[in-house]
Design an enzyme around this catalytic site. Structure first.
Site, short mmCIF file in Angstrom:
data_model
loop_
_atom_site.label_atom_id
_atom_site.label_comp_id
_atom_site.label_asym_id
_atom_site.label_seq_id
_atom_site.Cartn_x
_atom_site.Cartn_y
_atom_site.Cartn_z
N SER A 23 0.82 -1.22 0.00
CA SER A 23 0.00 0.00 0.00
C SER A 23 0.85 1.26 0.00
CB SER A 23 -0.93 -0.01 1.22
OG SER A 23 -0.17 -0.14 2.40
N THR A 156 -40.20 26.13 -9.67
CA THR A 156 -40.45 24.77 -9.19
C THR A 156 -40.70 23.96 -10.45
OG1 THR A 156 -42.83 25.10 -8.99
CG2 THR A 156 -41.53 25.59 -7.03
N HIS A 157 -40.27 22.72 -10.45
CA HIS A 157 -40.37 21.87 -11.66
C HIS A 157 -39.67 22.52 -12.86
CE1 HIS A 157 -43.60 19.85 -9.37
NE2 HIS A 157 -43.98 21.08 -9.08
N SER A 278 -14.61 24.95 -27.83
CA SER A 278 -14.81 23.70 -28.56
C SER A 278 -13.76 23.61 -29.65
CB SER A 278 -16.21 23.71 -29.18
OG SER A 278 -16.25 22.92 -30.34
N TYR A 318 -8.88 -6.22 13.37
CA TYR A 318 -8.33 -5.76 12.09
C TYR A 318 -8.38 -6.87 11.04
CZ TYR A 318 -5.20 -4.15 8.46
OH TYR A 318 -4.69 -3.81 7.24
N GLN A 323 -7.44 -1.95 4.58
CA GLN A 323 -6.46 -1.16 3.84
C GLN A 323 -7.14 -0.41 2.69
OE1 GLN A 323 -2.25 -2.44 3.20
NE2 GLN A 323 -2.94 -2.80 1.12
N1 ARG Z 1 -1.05 -1.20 5.30
C1 ARG Z 1 -1.94 -1.70 6.31
C2 ARG Z 1 -3.29 -0.96 6.21
O1 ARG Z 1 -3.34 0.03 5.57
C3 ARG Z 1 -1.35 -1.47 7.64
C4 ARG Z 1 -1.81 -2.42 8.69
C5 ARG Z 1 -1.31 -3.76 8.42
N2 ARG Z 1 -1.60 -4.68 9.48
C6 ARG Z 1 -1.53 -5.98 9.32
N3 ARG Z 1 -1.81 -6.70 10.35
N4 ARG Z 1 -1.22 -6.51 8.17
O2 ARG Z 1 -4.28 -1.39 6.73
#
Ligand code: ARG
Length: 467
Positions: A23, A156-157, A278, A318, A323
């Site tokens: 990410s 209106t409308h 245009s 989690y 992510q």
């Molecule tokens: N890049 C992860 C996110 O945005 C961070 C947390 C990752 N935690 C894990 N247990 N893999 O959520």
């Protein structure tokens, strides 16, 4: 590149999985928040005697150095090298300071770390969006103050209905934006709790001080449950909901501007700097900015739908699904900021064409209600007055006339109650001036509404100098 979690594994991550999982390309925008969080965490670890003060010092210096290098553009966040911004900062730190860097992650998990970073980032962005909304409200206020007497048809409308003023119309949008600011404030209020210290999900056995980190990082208090702390993304959803409503408002105004600058309306002229041409039709001057705002509304609704959908039915605590909060929330934030940055100057620079508004108001019998009210005020029951006026309108359409151009004899043929003063009663400026009920278009009443908006802005630090 060996992963930080490499110990348990016998094989390298597959390259496709690596790209899929990583990410860092999008969460690197939270680099400053990640470092801020780590600085507070390290300071807390030192205060609590969990790590040595010398380590805290090295970590602090190291993180500040990384921050400076990122800001100077010296660090490239590639997914080959780093999984996410949290790992990246820790890796960089350890490369620079060695063992002390490896102590930073004591009593912390990426789960509470990412929860913290995202909150810090969203808090900052809400502040910026809020400032842009307030600035646009100021623009609307200024335009309204120039157009208190600018009569236009109210619809209106999309059918001409009753006379209003341009100021009245604009102040409707100012009121919508006022609620948008309130929603942003509410969102900020509700999310102002610090998840750091929730650990992976079940807190920690170390004697951490969550009050200290919460306070250091500018939160009201620590979150109250560690499972919820790491898996709450309500604030992203609330923000995207608030932003969706805001975009809905901007799309409505955009749609009106698009109509107003068409030859069919010609109520306004957009500044050349905020219109586009245009490639084939030399005469064209297009309101692309408004159309894009109208169109981009979809992205923000999309972000809200994305968040609601991926959060649905996720078990505690989690899960990696979460992510997905980043790109959706960032997309909504970026879109809204870009739209606000362009709509405010576009609106500020457009030329209002009062004559055209007035001419449109003269057609379409928008004083018919006032004609009926005239009779009612002389004792005719409203339903009968309504019917008599309807008969007059029909007569006008048949004979190519308007209520203003009918003779008194023609009026009297429908009702004996009509006198010479009917012409004053149905005059457009009378129709507007007399609509003094709270919230109505009479200039003094719109001026009162404007005071509320001005006070609202003033309470939030925006002064308007009225020339
Ligand atoms: N890049 C992860 C996110 O945005 C961070 C947390 C990752 N935690 C894990 N247990 N893999 O959520």
């Amino acid at each position: 590149m060996a992963k930080m979690w490499a110990g348990r594994f016998q094989k390298e991550t597959d390259a496709v999985v690596n790209d899929f999982n990583s990410s860092v390309m999008f969460d690197c925008r939270m680099y400053a928040e990640d470092i801020r969080g780590s600085l507070a965490h390290a300071a807390m670890l030192g205060r609590q005697g969990i790590i040595a003060q010398e380590d805290v010092q090295q970590i602090t210096d190291g993180l500040n150095g990384i921050l400076a290098d990122i800001e100077a553009g010296k660090i490239a966040f590639s997914p080959e090298k780093y999984e996410d911004i949290h790992m990246a900062n820790e890796q960089l730190l350890t490369e620079r300071i060695g063992d002390a860097g490896k102590r930073l992650h004591t009593a912390r998990s990426r789960n509470d770390q990412v929860a913290l970073d995202m909150r810090l980032y969203v808090k900052k962005e809400i502040g910026e969006i809020r400032a842009l909304v307030l600035d646009f409200m100021r623009v609307l206020y200024v335009k309204a103050s120039e157009n208190l007497e600018t009569v236009m048809p109210g619809y209106t409308h999309l059918q001409r209905a009753q006379p209003i003023t341009f100021a009245h119309h604009i102040m409707a949008y100012a009121n919508m934006l006022k609620r948008d600011v309130r929603r942003l404030d509410d969102c900020l209020d509700g999310m102002n709790e610090c998840p750091l210290g929730s650990g992976a999900l079940a807190g920690t056995t170390y004697p951490i001080d969550r009050e200290f980190t919460a306070q250091t990082l500018g939160f009201d208090r620590p979150t109250d449950n560690s499972l919820d702390g790491v898996s709450d993304r309500d604030y992203c959803i609330e923000l995207c909901a608030a932003l969706s409503i805001l975009m809905m408002h901007l799309s409505r105004l955009s749609e009106e501007v698009i109509a107003w600058c068409s030859w069919e309306f010609k109520f306004i002229e957009l500044d050349d700097a905020y219109s586009t041409g245009s490639s084939i039709m030399p005469q064209k001057k297009n309101p692309d900015v408004c159309e894009l705002i109208r169109g981009k509304t979809g992205r923000v609704y999309g972000a809200l739908t994305t968040l609601l959908t991926f959060m649905k039915a996720i078990p505690l605590a989690y899960n990696k699904d979460m992510q997905e909060d980043k790109e959706a929330t960032f997309e909504a934030i970026d879109t809204v900021k870009n739209c606000l940055r362009v709509i405010a100057p576009m609106f500020a620079t457009m030329t209002v064409l009062p004559e055209n508004m007035k001419n449109a108001a003269k057609r379409g019998f928008i004083n018919a209600t006032d004609c009926a009210d005239y009779l009612t005020k002389k004792g005719v029951p409203f339903r009968d007055a309504y019917k008599a006026t309807g008969t007059l309108v029909h007569y006008c359409i048949e004979h190519g006339k308007t209520l203003d151009t009918l003779s008194l004899d023609e009026y009297k043929a429908v009702s004996e109650v009509f006198e010479d003063d009917v012409y004053h009663a149905i005059d457009l400026s009378t129709c507007v001036r007399e609509r003094r009920s709270i919230g109505g278009p009479a200039p003094e009443e719109v001026a009162r509404q404007m005071v509320n908006i001005r006070d609202f802005l003033k309470d939030r630090g925006i002064e308007i100098d009225e020339a």
